[in-house]
Design a protein around this motif. Structure first.
Motif, PDB file in Angstrom:
ATOM      1  N   ALA A 163       0.840  -1.201   0.000  1.00  0.00           N
ATOM      2  CA  ALA A 163       0.000   0.000   0.000  1.00  0.00           C
ATOM      3  C   ALA A 163       0.876   1.251   0.000  1.00  0.00           C
ATOM      4  N   THR A 164       1.984   1.211   0.776  1.00  0.00           N
ATOM      5  CA  THR A 164       2.830   2.401   0.870  1.00  0.00           C
ATOM      6  C   THR A 164       3.589   2.645  -0.432  1.00  0.00           C
ATOM      7  N   ARG A 165       4.104   1.568  -1.025  1.00  0.00           N
ATOM      8  CA  ARG A 165       4.806   1.750  -2.297  1.00  0.00           C
ATOM      9  C   ARG A 165       3.871   2.310  -3.358  1.00  0.00           C
ATOM     10  N   LEU A 166       2.629   1.855  -3.366  1.00  0.00           N
ATOM     11  CA  LEU A 166       1.659   2.411  -4.320  1.00  0.00           C
ATOM     12  C   LEU A 166       1.468   3.902  -4.059  1.00  0.00           C
ATOM     13  N   GLU A 167       1.378   4.259  -2.773  1.00  0.00           N
ATOM     14  CA  GLU A 167       1.193   5.658  -2.403  1.00  0.00           C
ATOM     15  C   GLU A 167       2.388   6.496  -2.864  1.00  0.00           C
ATOM     16  N   LEU A 168       3.589   5.995  -2.631  1.00  0.00           N
ATOM     17  CA  LEU A 168       4.803   6.756  -2.968  1.00  0.00           C
ATOM     18  C   LEU A 168       4.932   6.977  -4.471  1.00  0.00           C
ATOM     19  N   THR A 169       4.393   6.023  -5.273  1.00  0.00           N
ATOM     20  CA  THR A 169       4.475   6.188  -6.725  1.00  0.00           C
ATOM     21  C   THR A 169       3.224   6.845  -7.275  1.00  0.00           C
ATOM     22  N   GLY A 170       2.392   7.407  -6.385  1.00  0.00           N
ATOM     23  CA  GLY A 170       1.199   8.118  -6.843  1.00  0.00           C
ATOM     24  C   GLY A 170       0.154   7.207  -7.474  1.00  0.00           C
ATOM     25  N   ARG A 171       0.128   5.939  -7.045  1.00  0.00           N
ATOM     26  CA  ARG A 171      -0.828   5.015  -7.652  1.00  0.00           C
ATOM     27  C   ARG A 171      -1.915   4.612  -6.658  1.00  0.00           C
ATOM     28  N   SER A 172      -2.172   5.444  -5.655  1.00  0.00           N
ATOM     29  CA  SER A 172      -3.185   5.056  -4.672  1.00  0.00           C
ATOM     30  C   SER A 172      -3.962   6.287  -4.223  1.00  0.00           C
ATOM     31  N   LEU A 173      -4.805   6.100  -3.261  1.00  0.00           N
ATOM     32  CA  LEU A 173      -5.571   7.208  -2.690  1.00  0.00           C
ATOM     33  C   LEU A 173      -5.173   7.320  -1.218  1.00  0.00           C
ATOM     34  N   ALA A 174      -4.917   8.539  -0.774  1.00  0.00           N
ATOM     35  CA  ALA A 174      -4.372   8.728   0.566  1.00  0.00           C
ATOM     36  C   ALA A 174      -5.205   8.079   1.672  1.00  0.00           C
ATOM     37  N   PRO A 175      -6.544   8.269   1.696  1.00  0.00           N
ATOM     38  CA  PRO A 175      -7.290   7.649   2.796  1.00  0.00           C
ATOM     39  C   PRO A 175      -7.189   6.119   2.772  1.00  0.00           C
ATOM     40  N   VAL A 176      -7.156   5.547   1.564  1.00  0.00           N
ATOM     41  CA  VAL A 176      -7.076   4.089   1.467  1.00  0.00           C
ATOM     42  C   VAL A 176      -5.742   3.608   2.029  1.00  0.00           C
ATOM     43  N   THR A 177      -4.667   4.279   1.640  1.00  0.00           N
ATOM     44  CA  THR A 177      -3.351   3.886   2.141  1.00  0.00           C
ATOM     45  C   THR A 177      -3.335   3.927   3.666  1.00  0.00           C
ATOM     46  N   SER A 178      -3.846   5.037   4.208  1.00  0.00           N
ATOM     47  CA  SER A 178      -3.767   5.170   5.654  1.00  0.00           C
ATOM     48  C   SER A 178      -4.633   4.112   6.340  1.00  0.00           C
ATOM     49  N   GLU A 179      -5.805   3.810   5.765  1.00  0.00           N
ATOM     50  CA  GLU A 179      -6.657   2.768   6.346  1.00  0.00           C
ATOM     51  C   GLU A 179      -6.007   1.396   6.268  1.00  0.00           C
ATOM     52  N   VAL A 180      -5.438   1.091   5.099  1.00  0.00           N
ATOM     53  CA  VAL A 180      -4.842  -0.239   4.923  1.00  0.00           C
ATOM     54  C   VAL A 180      -3.656  -0.410   5.859  1.00  0.00           C
ATOM     55  N   VAL A 181      -2.851   0.655   5.991  1.00  0.00           N
ATOM     56  CA  VAL A 181      -1.686   0.560   6.873  1.00  0.00           C
ATOM     57  C   VAL A 181      -2.124   0.431   8.333  1.00  0.00           C
ATOM     58  N   SER A 182      -3.123   1.219   8.742  1.00  0.00           N
ATOM     59  CA  SER A 182      -3.597   1.098  10.141  1.00  0.00           C
ATOM     60  C   SER A 182      -4.131  -0.301  10.413  1.00  0.00           C
ATOM     61  N   ALA A 183      -4.873  -0.840   9.443  1.00  0.00           N
ATOM     62  CA  ALA A 183      -5.419  -2.183   9.647  1.00  0.00           C
ATOM     63  C   ALA A 183      -4.293  -3.192   9.762  1.00  0.00           C
ATOM     64  N   ALA A 184      -3.243  -3.016   8.935  1.00  0.00           N
ATOM     65  CA  ALA A 184      -2.105  -3.939   9.002  1.00  0.00           C
ATOM     66  C   ALA A 184      -1.420  -3.820  10.361  1.00  0.00           C
ATOM     67  N   GLU A 185      -1.313  -2.594  10.857  1.00  0.00           N
ATOM     68  CA  GLU A 185      -0.695  -2.399  12.168  1.00  0.00           C
ATOM     69  C   GLU A 185      -1.505  -3.107  13.257  1.00  0.00           C
ATOM     70  N   ASP A 186      -2.843  -2.928  13.196  1.00  0.00           N
ATOM     71  CA  ASP A 186      -3.711  -3.598  14.180  1.00  0.00           C
ATOM     72  C   ASP A 186      -3.555  -5.114  14.107  1.00  0.00           C
ATOM     73  N   ASP A 187      -3.576  -5.631  12.868  1.00  0.00           N
ATOM     74  CA  ASP A 187      -3.395  -7.077  12.698  1.00  0.00           C
ATOM     75  C   ASP A 187      -2.070  -7.508  13.309  1.00  0.00           C
ATOM     76  N   GLY A 188      -1.011  -6.729  12.984  1.00  0.00           N
ATOM     77  CA  GLY A 188       0.320  -7.058  13.494  1.00  0.00           C
ATOM     78  C   GLY A 188       0.340  -7.123  15.004  1.00  0.00           C
ATOM     79  N   SER A 189      -0.275  -6.126  15.677  1.00  0.00           N
ATOM     80  CA  SER A 189      -0.198  -6.171  17.140  1.00  0.00           C
ATOM     81  C   SER A 189      -1.011  -7.324  17.706  1.00  0.00           C
TER      82      SER A 189
END
Lengths: 142, 409, 139
Positions: A45-71
């Motif tokens: 999700a972050t690499r997509l964001e960095l290359t301008g191939r994503s939407l900011a809210p989606v990236t932040s949601e996907v990353v937060s969800a991954a963080e929650d899953d990780g913990s």
């Protein structure tokens, strides 16, 4: 972890003390697989964001969800009682990798939230290392 | 053009009814985890849906009765009560899953927590049920739902290994590193996601809302034999896009967002926006459809007025049941149980209940008193019976597999 | 007059669980049970044949439906129906045969609009108290 949550509901809520060394190893393997999935998700999700191939809210949601899953993966890994000394050794080796992964996920979420490009790239490097370590453990545990 | 619009009942049932949160979740999970080795389950589910959908549509067109309307006089008070009440319970679970799914997609797109979206989504779904004319509902949502084709197109942009996909599809084998019971568990969840009970209720009641008669049989068949396979194709595309993107990275799908990421890889932000929009339409349409289906099922069982053709006071108890369904479903989601968990529970229980919910369709479609010369032919009956036998096996193994695999861990 | 008079049929074939349709083609519930009565005693003292029970009414609503469902659920269903009635009358809603226009395999047509049927109360209550007050209900 969805199916996990369902299983917890079904099996009266015990991630449970593991019975023997074999199943502790099996559980450790699952921890590495699930955690590597969360890490890879955040990376993608972050690499997509960095290359301008994503939407900011989606990236932040996907990353937060991954963080929650990780913990929650890390938490059930830590709360599992190792049945013998070998398992205890396995735990302490793996624990470093697990902690590195969850820390990197948190760092990534924070850097993204602050718009800190350098922080994001640094967190990505850490995630990549953590994932490589997790994948290495998967091969050893299989 | 008129013909094309006439196809929308099939397309909408295909998008909203067929591809809903259940398919999005199960296709995403299985594609990422097993490649295309479970594609056969979607194909089987789609064939079964088309066969039983055609029977139900035929009853609606020839006997001028939705199929479950006939079930009570055909199977008696008790058996039909079992059928109707299991449909209602599964429907409410499905509505909860769809409302939760819509809210999750909105959270992804806006960052606002899904629980805040739940009341709004529920209210919007209820408004569609309450006031929107049937044809407008199916056309608007059916046409917007075509946006899901972005997943099919993405397949051509991604580094898709078509030969490998095809090979996995026609030679299904459990991937070496995966456990067999889990693979079978997900096969069942895919079948369950294709054969949700509300689909047949909606399709045949919708046929009555559109006043199908014998002369519409051809249109109805086009709907079933194009619409449902179209939905099956979209399900397969949802599964296939995960293979070149998520599977190599070892990503397991636990969230709706992950299922949409492959489209971002293919087309960037615009593609991702279209993908999320298509999820939104599919889950929202399914929320409205499954709500309506609960109203249809209850009203038809008791012989009340039903349908959207008259103003709500003209079908008061039908509307009351729909309202109660939306409230109960929204309440279920607001307990903060993960909507994805609700989804998996609903498709798996749905799979276990298939014989109960679909067997009556076969019985009614064989009744000469209702269908005259249009009763099932030998081919349809053979297909229907074989499929039902398969579904009985599915039903018998569902609960043991659910427990054995700890719901697919 | 009904046009079934000269045919033999079973209750299951034509009556039980069939859809009731009112004089304007609106759905009016289902037939949950049948009422059979002893004909009035013949004042001239007719034979026993004249005393065979005859069908006098179609019954519908929860009080008729509960016993057909049977079991605890059925008992509960009928009890709820009685409570909803509120007038202490434990007898199901009757649709006298004089209101029946036509019977076929799929439905029973009535000569009266459904608003005049005794089984209409719950519907009327839901329509007036729950649905009508909501915006856009069509009232």
């Amino acid at each position: 972890m969805v199916p996990g949550a369902l299983a917890v509901a079904l099996l009266t809520g015990c991630a449970g003390p593991t019975l023997d060394a074999g199943s502790y190893r099996q559980a450790a393997l699952h921890t590495t697989i699930d955690l590597a999935s969360a890490v890879a998700t955040a990376e993608l999700a972050t690499r997509l964001e960095l290359t301008g191939r994503s939407l900011a809210p989606v990236t932040s949601e996907v990353v937060s969800a991954a963080e929650d899953d990780g913990s929650s993966i890390a938490e059930s890994f830590t709360s599992r009682q190792p049945p013998d000394e070998d398992s205890r050794a396995l735990f302490s080796q793996l624990d470093d990798v697990v902690t590195a992964a969850t820390d990197a996920l948190t760092a990534l979420r924070m850097a993204l939230g602050l718009g800190n490009q350098a922080g994001v790239r640094q967190a990505l490097d850490e995630l990549q290392r953590a994932r490589a370590a997790l994948v290495g453990w998967q091969e050893r545990l299989q | 053009m008129k013909k094309a619009l006439g196809l929308t009942l099939g397309v909408m049932t295909a998008i909203g009814g067929f591809v809903d949160i259940g398919n999005i979740v199960t296709s995403g999970i299985t594609g990422a985890r097993y490649g295309m080795t479970l594609a056969w389950a979607v194909v089987l589910g789609t064939i079964a849906m088309a066969v039983f959908g055609e029977m139900a549509g035929r009853v609606a067109a020839v006997a001028h009765r939705p199929v479950y309307h006939v079930v009570r006089e055909r199977l008696g008070v008790r058996a039909s009560m079992l059928n109707a009440s299991s449909s209602v319970v599964l429907n409410v679970l499905t509505v909860a899953a769809e409302i939760g799914g819509t809210a999750l997609v909105l959270q992804l797109a806006t960052g606002v927590p899904y629980l805040l979206w739940v009341p709004l989504v529920a209210a919007a779904a209820w408004l569609v049920v309450w006031r929107m004319p049937f044809q407008r509902m199916e056309r608007v949502l059916g046409l917007l739902g075509l946006s899901m084709l972005v997943f099919v197109v993405a397949l051509f942009w991604l580094p898709t290994d078509w030969a490998a996909l095809w090979d996995q599809t026609i030679h299904p084998a459990i991937p070496a590193e995966q456990a067999a019971p889990t693979w079978w568990f997900y096969a069942i969840s895919l079948i369950g996601a294709c054969l949700v009970p509300y689909q047949v209720i909606f399709f045949s009641s919708g046929g009555r809302e559109e006043h199908w008669s014998i002369k519409d049989l051809r249109e109805m068949r086009l709907n079933t034999f194009l619409g449902f396979p179209f939905g099956g194709l979209l399900s397969l595309a949802l599964m296939a896009v995960a293979v070149p993107v998520l599977r190599p990275l070892g990503i397991q799908v636990n969230h709706v967002g992950q299922a949409a990421l492959p489209v971002a890889v293919a087309f960037g932000g615009i593609g991702l926006a279209i993908a999320l929009f298509s999820f939104l339409v599919a889950t929202f349409a399914a929320a409205a459809e499954s709500t309506l289906s609960t109203g249809y099922a209850v009203a038809q069982y008791f012989g009340w007025s039903w349908g959207k053709a008259r103003p709500p006071v003209g079908a008061a108890r039908f509307q009351f049941v729909c309202l109660a369904t939306v409230v109960a479903a929204a309440g279920t989601v607001l307990t903060t149980i993960d909507p994805i968990t609700i989804t998996i529970v609903s498709v798996v229980l749905g799979a276990a209940a298939i014989p109960l919910t679909y067997f009556p369709v076969l019985v009614v479609a064989n009744d000469r008193r209702y269908l005259g010369e249009h009763v099932n032919g030998v081919v349809t009956n053979t297909l229907g019976t074989v499929l039902l036998v398969v579904m009985v096996v599915v039903a018998l193994v569902t609960v043991p597999l659910l427990l054995l695999t700890r719901a697919g861990q | 007059m009904t046009d079934w008079a000269h045919h033999r049929f079973t209750a299951n074939d034509l009556l039980l669980d069939r859809q009731l349709v009112d004089s304007r083609g609106m759905m009016a519930g289902r037939i949950d049970d049948l009422e059979l009565s002893d004909p009035e005693p013949d004042p001239a003292g007719g034979g026993s044949a004249a005393r065979a029970p005859v069908l006098t009414a179609l019954l519908c609503g929860p009080i008729a439906y509960g016993p057909r469902l049977g079991g605890r659920l059925g008992t509960w269903w009928a009890a709820t129906g009685r409570r909803l009635r509120g007038d202490g009358d434990g007898y199901p809603c009757r649709i006298p045969l004089s209101l029946v226009a036509r019977v076929d395999r799929m439905q029973v047509r009535l000569t009266s609009p459904r608003e005049l049927l005794p089984s209409y109360r719950l519907r009327a209550w839901v329509a007036d108290k729950v649905i009508a007050p909501l915006p856009g209900s069509g009232r």
